[in-house]
Design an enzyme around this catalytic site. Structure first.
Site, PDB file in Angstrom:
ATOM      1  N   TYR A  25      -9.681  13.338  -4.863  1.00  0.00           N
ATOM      2  CA  TYR A  25     -10.695  12.788  -3.951  1.00  0.00           C
ATOM      3  C   TYR A  25     -10.973  13.812  -2.845  1.00  0.00           C
ATOM      4  O   TYR A  25     -10.356  14.883  -2.798  1.00  0.00           O
ATOM      5  CB  TYR A  25     -10.220  11.445  -3.380  1.00  0.00           C
ATOM      6  CG  TYR A  25     -10.323  10.321  -4.388  1.00  0.00           C
ATOM      7  CD1 TYR A  25     -11.492   9.583  -4.504  1.00  0.00           C
ATOM      8  CD2 TYR A  25      -9.273  10.028  -5.249  1.00  0.00           C
ATOM      9  CE1 TYR A  25     -11.606   8.565  -5.442  1.00  0.00           C
ATOM     10  CE2 TYR A  25      -9.379   9.013  -6.193  1.00  0.00           C
ATOM     11  CZ  TYR A  25     -10.550   8.284  -6.283  1.00  0.00           C
ATOM     12  OH  TYR A  25     -10.678   7.283  -7.214  1.00  0.00           O
TER      13      TYR A  25
ATOM     14  N   GLY B 246       1.901  -0.630  -9.130  1.00  0.00           N
ATOM     15  CA  GLY B 246       0.499  -1.043  -9.086  1.00  0.00           C
ATOM     16  C   GLY B 246       0.276  -2.209 -10.028  1.00  0.00           C
ATOM     17  O   GLY B 246       0.448  -3.384  -9.677  1.00  0.00           O
TER      18      GLY B 246
ATOM     19  N   ARG C 184      -0.082  10.589   0.580  1.00  0.00           N
ATOM     20  CA  ARG C 184      -0.089  10.502  -0.881  1.00  0.00           C
ATOM     21  C   ARG C 184      -0.765  11.743  -1.438  1.00  0.00           C
ATOM     22  O   ARG C 184      -1.921  12.034  -1.082  1.00  0.00           O
ATOM     23  CB  ARG C 184      -0.828   9.231  -1.332  1.00  0.00           C
ATOM     24  CG  ARG C 184      -0.690   9.009  -2.816  1.00  0.00           C
ATOM     25  CD  ARG C 184      -1.171   7.656  -3.291  1.00  0.00           C
ATOM     26  NE  ARG C 184      -0.608   7.434  -4.611  1.00  0.00           N
ATOM     27  CZ  ARG C 184      -0.910   6.427  -5.402  1.00  0.00           C
ATOM     28  NH1 ARG C 184      -1.763   5.509  -5.004  1.00  0.00           N
ATOM     29  NH2 ARG C 184      -0.353   6.312  -6.586  1.00  0.00           N
TER      30      ARG C 184
HETATM   31  C1  LIG Z   1      -7.522  -1.107 -10.570  1.00  0.00           C
HETATM   32  C2  LIG Z   1      -6.834   0.050  -9.904  1.00  0.00           C
HETATM   33  C3  LIG Z   1      -7.336   0.516  -8.679  1.00  0.00           C
HETATM   34  C4  LIG Z   1      -6.699   1.589  -8.039  1.00  0.00           C
HETATM   35  N1  LIG Z   1      -7.165   1.970  -6.795  1.00  0.00           N
HETATM   36  C5  LIG Z   1      -6.456   2.905  -6.104  1.00  0.00           C
HETATM   37  C6  LIG Z   1      -6.796   3.173  -4.749  1.00  0.00           C
HETATM   38  O1  LIG Z   1      -7.690   2.563  -4.136  1.00  0.00           O
HETATM   39  N2  LIG Z   1      -6.086   4.141  -4.123  1.00  0.00           N
HETATM   40  C7  LIG Z   1      -5.068   4.827  -4.736  1.00  0.00           C
HETATM   41  O2  LIG Z   1      -4.460   5.705  -4.111  1.00  0.00           O
HETATM   42  N3  LIG Z   1      -4.704   4.559  -6.015  1.00  0.00           N
HETATM   43  C8  LIG Z   1      -5.353   3.606  -6.702  1.00  0.00           C
HETATM   44  N4  LIG Z   1      -4.939   3.266  -7.967  1.00  0.00           N
HETATM   45  C9  LIG Z   1      -3.748   3.922  -8.564  1.00  0.00           C
HETATM   46  C10 LIG Z   1      -2.467   3.073  -8.290  1.00  0.00           C
HETATM   47  O3  LIG Z   1      -2.135   3.144  -6.909  1.00  0.00           O
HETATM   48  C11 LIG Z   1      -1.243   3.555  -9.099  1.00  0.00           C
HETATM   49  O4  LIG Z   1      -0.956   4.877  -8.735  1.00  0.00           O
HETATM   50  C12 LIG Z   1      -1.442   3.503 -10.613  1.00  0.00           C
HETATM   51  O5  LIG Z   1      -1.912   2.231 -11.021  1.00  0.00           O
HETATM   52  C13 LIG Z   1      -0.131   3.823 -11.362  1.00  0.00           C
HETATM   53  O6  LIG Z   1       0.880   2.903 -11.003  1.00  0.00           O
HETATM   54  P1  LIG Z   1       1.307   1.694 -12.022  1.00  0.00           P
HETATM   55  O7  LIG Z   1       1.743   2.349 -13.302  1.00  0.00           O
HETATM   56  O8  LIG Z   1       2.448   0.993 -11.334  1.00  0.00           O
HETATM   57  O9  LIG Z   1       0.105   0.836 -12.186  1.00  0.00           O
HETATM   58  C14 LIG Z   1      -5.565   2.213  -8.630  1.00  0.00           C
HETATM   59  C15 LIG Z   1      -5.089   1.742  -9.863  1.00  0.00           C
HETATM   60  C16 LIG Z   1      -5.694   0.664 -10.498  1.00  0.00           C
HETATM   61  C17 LIG Z   1      -5.121   0.140 -11.785  1.00  0.00           C
END
Ligand SMILES: Cc1cc2nc3c(=O)[nH]c(=O)nc-3n(C[C@H](O)[C@H](O)[C@H](O)COP(=O)(O)O)c2cc1C
Length: 342
Positions: A180, A325, A228
């Site tokens: 980003y 997440g 992050r």
């Molecule tokens: C629907 C969705 C929206 C996300 N939006 C963001 C966000 O706004 N900011 C961010 O840093 N990461 C975002 N992520 C990434 C998550 O913070 C996370 O790093 C990712 O889902 C991997 O973790 P997990 O395996 O526990 O889901 C998003 C992920 C998903 C699935």
């Protein structure tokens, strides 16, 4: 269980080691971007389920350069402060802390359909405007942000963080990963500037440094900042591990309170958004490397919704917190469940 032991981010005590990772919940916003009852109920269920620290999705510190984000929750004014306070109070009633994710914006990765015809998105330099259909279309370019625009945007982090403190949030997370705009400033592949914001890897951190200084000035030096970022983009020309570990040490010198360790970018989205084929805890090895060069608390993320994997990462000293997440999307009671089993 280590997962259930309290931990610290700066002076902020978190009741356990489980962080809810930022996930865009824009569909739950009210039509004017405010955080209303639906939005609060979603996070409140995760707080009731035992999460120690909840991170909101990206919130915009300014919309001057990305006016197409108008209508989303933003911290460019006091407009949404009252709704932040209500969310903070709701989470605090469960002993859960609130972290607001602050973003500089999309830059080159803004979804093409939201950009009006003829408008070029900004980036650190003139870059290709990423599209999942044609990732490197030479006819779809960004424009380089001017020095004055970059300086004003960095200052906006200070005002936004001050509003977070007024809104009773407990800390902020800077959205410096996944390619980003903040990451575009930090990365040689996307930042080819010759002003104070680019030209060497030290100067590519100027934007982040100014943003962090502004936060400390406006929200107070004791207001914890989580940063992050990705250690490795796994993309030709992107940041590689050696530089990622160097960035770690620079962030520590800048006075951030914790490091949230990630990897990848839009072109290599299977790192920040690991599919089911990625192994559980797929980025723990990067957190472990960061722990070897930094004394700050480290948050690891990526398919950590398996309690034994999460517990092992903590027990082996490879990370201090685990972020979840999607596991918390599907199971708000994730924290309470391993608690009952232990
Ligand atoms: C629907 C969705 C929206 C996300 N939006 C963001 C966000 O706004 N900011 C961010 O840093 N990461 C975002 N992520 C990434 C998550 O913070 C996370 O790093 C990712 O889902 C991997 O973790 P997990 O395996 O526990 O889901 C998003 C992920 C998903 C699935």
């Amino acid at each position: 269980m280590k997962l259930l032991e309290p931990g610290y981010i700066g002076k902020l005590k978190i009741k356990n080691r489980v962080v809810m990772a930022a996930m865009g919940a824009h569909g739950l916003h009210e039509s004017d971007g405010d955080w209303g009852e639906r939005y609060r109920a979603y996070y409140e269920a995760r707080a009731a389920g035992g999460v120690g620290l909840i991170t909101t999705e990206t919130t915009f510190v300014s919309q001057a350069l990305e006016p197409f984000t108008k209508g989303l929750f933003n911290l460019a004014s006091d407009k949404h402060l009252a709704s932040m306070r209500l969310l903070a109070e709701a989470l605090h009633s469960y002993g859960c802390k609130l972290s607001i994710q602050l973003t500089a914006g999309f830059g080159r990765v803004v979804p093409p359909p939201v950009v009006p015809e003829g408008v070029k998105p900004v980036s650190a330099s003139e870059n290709t405007h990423y599209s999942p259909v044609i990732p490197n279309d030479p006819n779809a370019l960004t424009r380089a942000i001017t020095t004055e625009e970059a300086a004003a945007l960095a200052q906006s982090f200070g005002y936004a963080a001050m509003r977070c403190r007024e809104g009773r949030a407990d800390c902020v997370e800077l959205h410096g990963h996944e390619g980003y705009l903040l990451d575009q400033f930090m990365t040689g592949l996307w930042n080819r500037r010759d002003d104070r914001y680019g030209g060497s890897r030290e100067k590519r951190l100027t934007f982040a440094r100014e943003a962090i200084e502004a936060i400390k000035r406006d929200a107070g030096a004791d207001f914890p900042i989580i940063y992050r970022y990705g250690i490795n983009h796994y993309l030709e020309g992107g940041r590689e591990e050696e530089e990622g570990l160097w960035v770690t040490q620079e962030l520590e010198k800048m006075g951030v309170a914790a490091l949230h360790v990630d990897a990848g970018c839009y072109e290599t989205h299977w790192w920040p958004h690991p599919p089911q084929y990625s192994p559980p805890g797929c980025m723990v090895f990067l957190a472990e490397k960061v722990k070897q060069v930094s004394s700050l608390p480290v948050i690891t993320v990526g398919r950590l919704h398996y309690p034994d994997t999460a517990e092992k990462a903590l027990a082996d000293g490879k990370a201090d917190f685990i972020a979840i997440g999607r596991g918390l999307l599907s199971e708000p009671e994730w924290v309470n469940k391993p608690r009952y089993c232990s």
